[in-house]
Write a protein that holds these residues in place. Structure first.
Motif, PDB file in Angstrom:
ATOM      1  N   ASP A 199      -8.845  -0.759  -3.777  1.00  0.00           N
ATOM      2  CA  ASP A 199      -8.063   0.204  -3.014  1.00  0.00           C
ATOM      3  C   ASP A 199      -6.601   0.100  -3.417  1.00  0.00           C
ATOM      4  OD1 ASP A 199     -10.082   1.360  -1.454  1.00  0.00           O
ATOM      5  OD2 ASP A 199     -10.069  -0.361  -0.079  1.00  0.00           O
ATOM      6  N   GLN A 200      -5.857   1.161  -3.125  1.00  0.00           N
ATOM      7  CA  GLN A 200      -4.423   1.117  -3.395  1.00  0.00           C
ATOM      8  C   GLN A 200      -3.739   0.339  -2.283  1.00  0.00           C
ATOM      9  OE1 GLN A 200      -2.419   4.901  -3.735  1.00  0.00           O
ATOM     10  NE2 GLN A 200      -1.105   4.087  -5.339  1.00  0.00           N
ATOM     11  N   ASP A 201      -2.958  -0.639  -2.640  1.00  0.00           N
ATOM     12  CA  ASP A 201      -2.291  -1.512  -1.666  1.00  0.00           C
ATOM     13  C   ASP A 201      -0.875  -1.009  -1.393  1.00  0.00           C
ATOM     14  OD1 ASP A 201      -2.026  -3.629   0.069  1.00  0.00           O
ATOM     15  OD2 ASP A 201      -1.382  -5.036  -1.482  1.00  0.00           O
ATOM     16  N   SER A 202      -0.784   0.214  -0.902  1.00  0.00           N
ATOM     17  CA  SER A 202       0.521   0.802  -0.565  1.00  0.00           C
ATOM     18  C   SER A 202       0.303   1.879   0.476  1.00  0.00           C
ATOM     19  CB  SER A 202       1.199   1.388  -1.802  1.00  0.00           C
ATOM     20  OG  SER A 202       0.548   2.571  -2.219  1.00  0.00           O
ATOM     21  N   ASP A 203       1.383   2.395   1.009  1.00  0.00           N
ATOM     22  CA  ASP A 203       1.294   3.447   2.027  1.00  0.00           C
ATOM     23  C   ASP A 203       1.059   4.820   1.406  1.00  0.00           C
ATOM     24  OD1 ASP A 203       1.724   1.596   4.052  1.00  0.00           O
ATOM     25  OD2 ASP A 203       3.904   1.818   3.956  1.00  0.00           O
ATOM     26  N   ASP A 204       1.182   4.909   0.102  1.00  0.00           N
ATOM     27  CA  ASP A 204       0.963   6.185  -0.570  1.00  0.00           C
ATOM     28  C   ASP A 204      -0.529   6.521  -0.566  1.00  0.00           C
ATOM     29  OD1 ASP A 204       3.669   6.292  -1.138  1.00  0.00           O
ATOM     30  OD2 ASP A 204       3.413   5.282  -3.069  1.00  0.00           O
ATOM     31  N   GLU A 205      -0.852   7.757  -0.200  1.00  0.00           N
ATOM     32  CA  GLU A 205      -2.244   8.172  -0.190  1.00  0.00           C
ATOM     33  C   GLU A 205      -2.666   8.582  -1.590  1.00  0.00           C
ATOM     34  OE1 GLU A 205      -5.220  11.167   2.313  1.00  0.00           O
ATOM     35  OE2 GLU A 205      -3.043  11.374   2.465  1.00  0.00           O
ATOM     36  N   TRP A 206      -3.779   7.978  -2.062  1.00  0.00           N
ATOM     37  CA  TRP A 206      -4.241   8.276  -3.415  1.00  0.00           C
ATOM     38  C   TRP A 206      -5.516   9.105  -3.349  1.00  0.00           C
ATOM     39  CZ3 TRP A 206      -2.753   8.685  -8.141  1.00  0.00           C
ATOM     40  CH2 TRP A 206      -3.682   8.733  -9.186  1.00  0.00           C
ATOM     41  N   LEU A 207      -5.484  10.291  -3.918  1.00  0.00           N
ATOM     42  CA  LEU A 207      -6.632  11.190  -3.875  1.00  0.00           C
ATOM     43  C   LEU A 207      -7.171  11.495  -5.272  1.00  0.00           C
ATOM     44  CD1 LEU A 207      -5.373  13.722  -1.158  1.00  0.00           C
ATOM     45  CD2 LEU A 207      -6.917  11.781  -0.849  1.00  0.00           C
ATOM     46  N   GLY A 208      -6.669  10.781  -6.263  1.00  0.00           N
ATOM     47  CA  GLY A 208      -7.107  11.032  -7.630  1.00  0.00           C
ATOM     48  C   GLY A 208      -8.308  10.202  -8.011  1.00  0.00           C
ATOM     49  N   ARG A 209      -8.604  10.138  -9.314  1.00  0.00           N
ATOM     50  CA  ARG A 209      -9.723   9.352  -9.824  1.00  0.00           C
ATOM     51  C   ARG A 209      -9.396   7.866  -9.755  1.00  0.00           C
ATOM     52  NH1 ARG A 209     -10.413  11.961 -15.663  1.00  0.00           N
ATOM     53  NH2 ARG A 209      -8.213  11.366 -15.618  1.00  0.00           N
ATOM     54  N   LEU A 210     -10.416   7.069  -9.495  1.00  0.00           N
ATOM     55  CA  LEU A 210     -10.222   5.617  -9.409  1.00  0.00           C
ATOM     56  C   LEU A 210      -9.613   5.072 -10.694  1.00  0.00           C
ATOM     57  CD1 LEU A 210     -10.564   2.891  -8.014  1.00  0.00           C
ATOM     58  CD2 LEU A 210     -12.938   2.858  -8.818  1.00  0.00           C
ATOM     59  N   GLY A 211     -10.067   5.568 -11.843  1.00  0.00           N
ATOM     60  CA  GLY A 211      -9.573   5.066 -13.116  1.00  0.00           C
ATOM     61  C   GLY A 211      -8.100   5.337 -13.361  1.00  0.00           C
ATOM     62  N   ASP A 212      -7.527   6.285 -12.609  1.00  0.00           N
ATOM     63  CA  ASP A 212      -6.106   6.619 -12.765  1.00  0.00           C
ATOM     64  C   ASP A 212      -5.236   6.022 -11.673  1.00  0.00           C
ATOM     65  OD1 ASP A 212      -6.652   8.175 -14.998  1.00  0.00           O
ATOM     66  OD2 ASP A 212      -7.033   9.970 -13.792  1.00  0.00           O
ATOM     67  N   MET A 213      -5.841   5.262 -10.770  1.00  0.00           N
ATOM     68  CA  MET A 213      -5.080   4.722  -9.634  1.00  0.00           C
ATOM     69  C   MET A 213      -3.980   3.777 -10.120  1.00  0.00           C
ATOM     70  SD  MET A 213      -6.405   2.357  -6.439  1.00  0.00           S
ATOM     71  CE  MET A 213      -7.497   3.607  -5.751  1.00  0.00           C
ATOM     72  N   PRO A 214      -2.732   4.000  -9.675  1.00  0.00           N
ATOM     73  CA  PRO A 214      -1.634   3.114 -10.090  1.00  0.00           C
ATOM     74  C   PRO A 214      -1.591   1.859  -9.229  1.00  0.00           C
ATOM     75  CG  PRO A 214      -0.782   4.858  -8.700  1.00  0.00           C
ATOM     76  CD  PRO A 214      -2.251   5.138  -8.863  1.00  0.00           C
ATOM     77  N   PRO A 215      -0.972   0.764  -9.707  1.00  0.00           N
ATOM     78  CA  PRO A 215      -0.810  -0.432  -8.878  1.00  0.00           C
ATOM     79  C   PRO A 215       0.208  -0.146  -7.772  1.00  0.00           C
ATOM     80  CG  PRO A 215       0.322  -0.670 -10.982  1.00  0.00           C
ATOM     81  CD  PRO A 215      -0.431   0.609 -11.050  1.00  0.00           C
ATOM     82  N   PRO A 216       0.223  -1.007  -6.730  1.00  0.00           N
ATOM     83  CA  PRO A 216      -0.537  -2.247  -6.534  1.00  0.00           C
ATOM     84  C   PRO A 216      -1.932  -1.983  -5.985  1.00  0.00           C
ATOM     85  CG  PRO A 216       0.944  -1.909  -4.696  1.00  0.00           C
ATOM     86  CD  PRO A 216       1.222  -0.789  -5.654  1.00  0.00           C
ATOM     87  N   TYR A 217      -2.810  -3.017  -6.133  1.00  0.00           N
ATOM     88  CA  TYR A 217      -4.198  -2.880  -5.724  1.00  0.00           C
ATOM     89  C   TYR A 217      -4.573  -3.928  -4.668  1.00  0.00           C
ATOM     90  CZ  TYR A 217      -4.164  -0.570 -10.283  1.00  0.00           C
ATOM     91  OH  TYR A 217      -3.852   0.237 -11.347  1.00  0.00           O
ATOM     92  N   LEU A 218      -5.550  -3.562  -3.838  1.00  0.00           N
ATOM     93  CA  LEU A 218      -6.152  -4.491  -2.892  1.00  0.00           C
ATOM     94  C   LEU A 218      -7.611  -4.656  -3.309  1.00  0.00           C
ATOM     95  CD1 LEU A 218      -5.911  -6.147  -0.266  1.00  0.00           C
ATOM     96  CD2 LEU A 218      -6.617  -4.087   0.981  1.00  0.00           C
TER      97      LEU A 218
END
Length: 309
Positions: A199-218
């Protein structure tokens, strides 16, 4: 025109009867020598395994379904435990048996061919089929679900989810990759699979593809064991490697720190509460949908390498 249609339908029916008589199925093996007139000699290939589903093998319309697919296999001395679960995206080890004869095979997914389906009406009936071991015949049957492993492995070649490159690099640098590939791999007879939630470890909501998810990660990790194994003992070992045992700092060889601290440096946060372990019976499908199954290659390599040899 009507007579021609009847002739075609009659021919299709005759072909289908011959295919049924030979009992072809997904997972049936065809000797390479039987296909010498249709396929070029492929060095190292001993068998071709039917990958096409039965509904297409037995479709009555040969115009609609004119071909079937096979994947290459070679005979090996024995199956390696780390190669039978389908974690490697390119190679799979399994056993086939006919009467008292058992063969160990290595299947290579990148060697695949399409052949005319009517050929199945002309070839000799198959001697070997990929089948799961029956529970009443083998107490060790959960580790010998050969057909289930084969079908799942084939399916994942299309559905495998790529993890972010930054995440993969962080697992490598933090030496968490070493736990999966070396420490836990020693328990292959107990461990069915390693599953991750990223998961994305930030308050930013990520709605894109998992492979494109930027850091930080949980990161969450779930170990799934066979029924005759103790999941708690494997969980405790994983916790020790992540939060207790120290490793050398790649930036300072004189310094040691735990892997969780090292992972955090590379923007992957992991806590003890995010580590779990269950038996196969203790995991439900709804829960498993959150996870990505760990693979030594595609999940821990850069996306640029994922399609290489």
């Amino acid at each position: 025109m009507k007579d021609e249609l009847i002739t075609v339908e009659s021919l299709d029916t005759a072909l289908l009867d011959e295919i049924k008589k030979r009992e072809w199925w997904q997972g049936s093996l065809i000797p390479t020598t039987d296909l010498s007139n249709w396929l070029e000699d492929d060095k190292g290939v001993d068998w071709w395994v039917i990958a096409t589903q039965p509904c297409n093998i037995y479709n009555p319309d040969f115009h609609k379904v004119p071909v079937f697919e096979v994947v290459a296999a070679c005979e090996i001395t024995e199956c390696l435990a780390r190669m039978v679960k389908g974690d490697d995206p390119r190679l799979l080890h399994l056993e086939v048996q006919a009467d008292s004869e058992i063969k160990a095979l290595q299947i290579e997914i990148q060697k695949r061919k399409w052949l005319p389906r009517n050929l199945l009406a002309k070839l000799s009936a198959p001697k070997f089929h990929i089948r799961d071991t029956e529970p009443n015949n083998d107490a060790n049957w959960p580790k010998k679900t050969w057909f289930d492993n084969f079908v799942g492995w084939m399916a994942r070649s299309y559905t495998r989810i790529a993890l972010p490159d930054d995440f993969n690099l962080a697992l490598k640098k933090s030496k968490i990759e070493d736990i999966f590939k070396e420490k836990l791999a020693k328990h292959h007879d107990q461990l069915y699979g390693i599953y991750l939630v990223v998961d994305q470890d930030s308050d930013d909501e990520w709605l894109g593809r998992l492979g494109d998810m930027p850091p930080p990660y949980l990161l969450e990790i779930m170990l799934v064991t066979y029924e005759d194994s103790d999941p708690e003992s494997l969980k405790n070992e994983l916790v020790q490697h992540l939060f207790e045992k120290k490793v050398s700092d790649p930036d300072d060889k004189d310094k040691k720190l735990i892997r969780a601290e090292l992972a955090n440096r590379y923007h992957v946060r992991i806590i003890k509460q995010a580590i779990s372990a269950k038996t196969m019976a203790g995991v439900n499908l709804l829960e498993l949908k959150r996870y990505v199954r760990y693979s030594y290659v595609d999940h821990l390599s850069n996306s640029s390498e994922a399609t290489g040899d």
